[in-house]
Design a protein around this motif. Structure first.
Motif: not given
Length: 334
Positions: A202-203, A209-211, A214, A257, A259-260, A263-264
């Protein structure tokens, strides 16, 4: 001269069946036209047919050779020299981001997650001859192991050297690994730009941030395939370091993670995969390989060299030789 011969019209070889028919006809005709004389004894005759009489069948053999050579020439023997040239019509630049945190030494994949990843990724690289590939490694921070290059030997050598290194800050900085990969590809002029990001956690580290990473990938038109590595439940993972520097292993829950990662992949037009064992990891890279195919144009050039001319010349020589023999040495036998 007759190496690598192919025949353009091989159906003409059916005419070779005329040769045994001609031989049978010749034997039958010779026997029928031979004069017979019945006498009580041949003691008074000296059996000496003569030298030319014995050689007379040579004329027929020469005619058979002429016929065989002409039939072979009609079949059009030729040699083909094939040369090809390939060109890539749609180049793909690929950045492979590999998690090298301590958890990648977990033994739920054989011999561990990191070594299994290196082996499968190496085969993937070998199967991408028309693409440029770069290598990014990350744990609590990230760096470029190999810039984007078409030299696969450099990438494979760098991949072989990838290992857990406590020089990097411990942790899993997914955002950092993704951002570094984007930075490697953002100036690429390739038709397609792809990141394959692999992690087993997990991050929990890094200042990007991964978001955000992305969104950068989307801005630069980069597709991200994400891979979560680890079995379901618990895995035998490093839990401490002994005084001699070796790891002490224990059963640790596998926390990815997903979900992360989903999402990416979804935001960038990629796809998320989960690798719970070596076979599944191999299948994932094969699927990515199939999804991101480089289009190759192959141009083949054929250089034909006809080989029937020597056969025709040889047939003509035998025919002239047969006619000369027939009307000179064997004239009295005709």
């Amino acid at each position: 001269m007759f190496e690598n011969i192919i025949f353009e019209d091989p159906h003409f070889f059916w005419f070779l069946l005329l040769l045994p028919v001609a031989i049978a006809w010749y034997v039958w005709k010779r026997n029928r036209h031979t004069a017979e004389l019945k006498i009580s004894s041949t003691r008074g005759f000296k059996a000496n047919p003569g030298f030319l009489g014995r050689l007379r069948p040579v004329l027929f053999i020469l005619r058979l050779l002429v016929l065989a050579l002409v039939i072979t020439a009609l079949a059009r023997p030729r040699t083909v020299d094939v040369s090809s040239r390939t060109s890539s019509t749609m180049g793909i630049d690929i950045a492979m981001a590999i998690d090298v945190s301590a958890s990648m030494l977990a033994r739920d994949l054989e011999p561990n997650r990191l070594e299994a990843t290196k082996e499968v990724a190496g085969e993937f690289i070998k199967n991408r001859p028309g693409d440029r590939i770069g290598l990014v490694v990350y744990a609590g921070e990230s760096f470029t192991k190999t810039p984007i290059t078409s030299d696969k030997s450099i990438v494979l050598s760098s991949l072989e050297d990838v290992e857990y290194d406590n020089v990097l800050e411990n942790g899993t900085a997914i955002g950092m690994g993704l951002a570094t990969s984007v930075n490697r590809l953002k100036d690429s002029e390739a038709e397609s730009k792809v990141i394959i990001l692999l992690t087993d956690g997990m991050n929990n580290a890094g200042f990007i941030e991964p978001k955000i990473a992305s969104e950068l990938a989307v801005e630069f038109g980069i597709k991200v395939y994400t891979i979560g590595v680890g079995s379901n439940g618990t895995a035998l993972s490093p839990v401490a370091i002994r005084p001699d520097g070796t790891f002490q292993y224990g059963r640790v829950p596998v926390e990815i993670d997903e979900d992360l990662l989903k999402e990416i992949a979804e935001d960038t037009g990629g796809k998320y995969f989960r690798a719970t064992n070596n076979e599944k990891l191999e299948e994932i890279y094969e699927e990515i390989d199939a999804l991101e195919k480089t289009e190759i144009e192959e141009f083949k050039f054929y250089n034909y060299e006809e080989k029937y001319r020597p056969l025709i010349l040889l047939a003509g020589f035998f025919l002239i030789f047969e006619v000369l023999l027939r009307f000179t040495f064997f004239r009295s036998f005709i």
